[in-house]
Design a protein around this motif. Structure first.
Motif, short mmCIF file in Angstrom:
data_model
loop_
_atom_site.label_atom_id
_atom_site.label_comp_id
_atom_site.label_asym_id
_atom_site.label_seq_id
_atom_site.Cartn_x
_atom_site.Cartn_y
_atom_site.Cartn_z
N GLN A 142 7.63 6.05 -5.78
CA GLN A 142 7.69 6.77 -4.50
C GLN A 142 7.21 5.85 -3.39
OE1 GLN A 142 4.31 8.80 -3.55
NE2 GLN A 142 5.03 9.07 -1.47
N TYR B 21 5.69 5.87 0.34
CA TYR B 21 5.01 6.70 1.32
C TYR B 21 5.58 6.44 2.71
CZ TYR B 21 1.26 8.28 4.43
OH TYR B 21 0.54 8.88 5.42
N ASN C 143 0.80 -1.22 0.00
CA ASN C 143 0.00 0.00 0.00
C ASN C 143 0.83 1.27 0.00
OD1 ASN C 143 -2.41 -1.38 -0.02
ND2 ASN C 143 -2.63 -1.35 2.20
N TYR C 144 2.13 1.14 0.08
CA TYR C 144 3.00 2.30 0.28
C TYR C 144 3.80 2.68 -0.96
CZ TYR C 144 1.89 1.83 5.21
OH TYR C 144 1.23 1.76 6.40
N TYR D 55 4.45 7.93 -10.55
CA TYR D 55 4.09 9.23 -11.10
C TYR D 55 4.67 9.36 -12.51
CZ TYR D 55 3.20 10.23 -6.22
OH TYR D 55 2.74 10.17 -4.92
N ALA E 187 3.85 4.14 -4.91
CA ALA E 187 3.12 4.87 -5.94
C ALA E 187 4.02 5.15 -7.14
CB ALA E 187 2.58 6.18 -5.36
N TYR F 149 -1.29 4.07 -7.23
CA TYR F 149 -1.06 4.08 -5.80
C TYR F 149 -1.34 2.68 -5.27
CZ TYR F 149 -6.14 4.35 -5.33
OH TYR F 149 -7.49 4.09 -5.39
N LEU G 244 -0.01 11.71 -10.50
CA LEU G 244 -0.16 10.39 -9.91
C LEU G 244 -0.78 9.42 -10.91
CD1 LEU G 244 -0.09 8.52 -7.39
CD2 LEU G 244 -2.38 9.40 -6.83
#
Lengths: 108, 119
Positions: free
Chosen positions: A90, A92, A32-33, A37, A35, A50, A47
């Motif tokens: 990325q 999170y 879940n962390y 871009y 992503a 995710y 974005l």
């Protein structure tokens, strides 16, 4: 501190071809962390993906995210002219964020 | 429509100071933590700083810690970045970005403002 590595640095392809971009983490990160871009020249990042695999609002289904643990992939099934751009992954974090160095998808 | 509009970028000499602003609209500003992210010319994205929804918590990247201060004024829907002791390596586009904690990703970005540190 988790470091993200993206490969290849540059991907040279033709419109209509399939692009496969890799993002590798130095340690396991939660699905879940992660992503992805897209950044076109002169524009802010946008974005795409995710939660490693969920498309953001308005993102066409030719963009697919996958992976878990330390290995994540962004696949663009059939490149369109607007897809030639930079792509960043990325991770999170609750108190900081980490970006990968990016992959440039360029016209062959 | 969500909008983030940065301003305040300029050319400043090394050792100088600058304050960037980001005006938000189209959403409930104090529902969101906010970030600054920068991009040096021809380089990748670098996370700079984070502020919680109410301003009570702030975090900084190692390269700016002790020199930059992030703040916000929720009554004005505005985010700020006070930059002191600027060095040439701070030259970059500075973006403000909204973090969506449900998505765990930046879902909206401003267009950026340019800071150039040069004598």
């Amino acid at each position: 501190e988790i470091v993200l590595t993206q490969s290849p640095g540059t991907l040279s392809l033709s419109p209509g071809e399939r692009a496969t971009l890799s993002c590798r983490a130095s340690q396991t990160i939660g699905t879940n962390y992660l992503a992805w871009y897209q950044q076109r020249p002169g524009q802010a990042p946008r974005l795409l993906i995710y939660g490693a695999s969920r498309r953001a609002t308005g993102i066409p289904d030719r963009f697919t995210g996958s992976g878990s643990g330390t290995e994540f992939t962004l696949t663009i099934s059939r490149l369109e002219p607007a897809d030639f751009a930079m792509y960043y992954c990325q991770k999170y974090g609750s108190s900081s964020e980490t970006f990968g160095p990016g992959t440039k998808v360029e016209v062959k | 429509e969500v909008q983030l509009v940065e301003s305040g970028g300029a050319v400043v000499p090394p050792g100088g100071s600058l304050r960037l602003s980001c005006e938000a609209s189209g959403f409930t500003f104090d529902d969101y933590a906010m970030h600054w992210v920068r991009q040096a010319p021809g380089k990748g994205l670098e996370w700079v700083s984070l502020i919680s929804w109410d301003g009570s918590d702030t975090y900084y990247g190692d390269t700016v810690k002790g020199r930059f201060t992030i703040s916000r004024d929720n009554s004005k829907n505005s985010l700020y970045l006070q930059m002191n002791s600027l060095i040439p390596e701070d030259t970059a586009f500075y973006f403000c970005a909204r973090i969506n904690t449900a998505l765990r990703a930046f879902d909206f970005w401003g267009q950026g403002t340019v800071v150039a540190v040069s004598s």
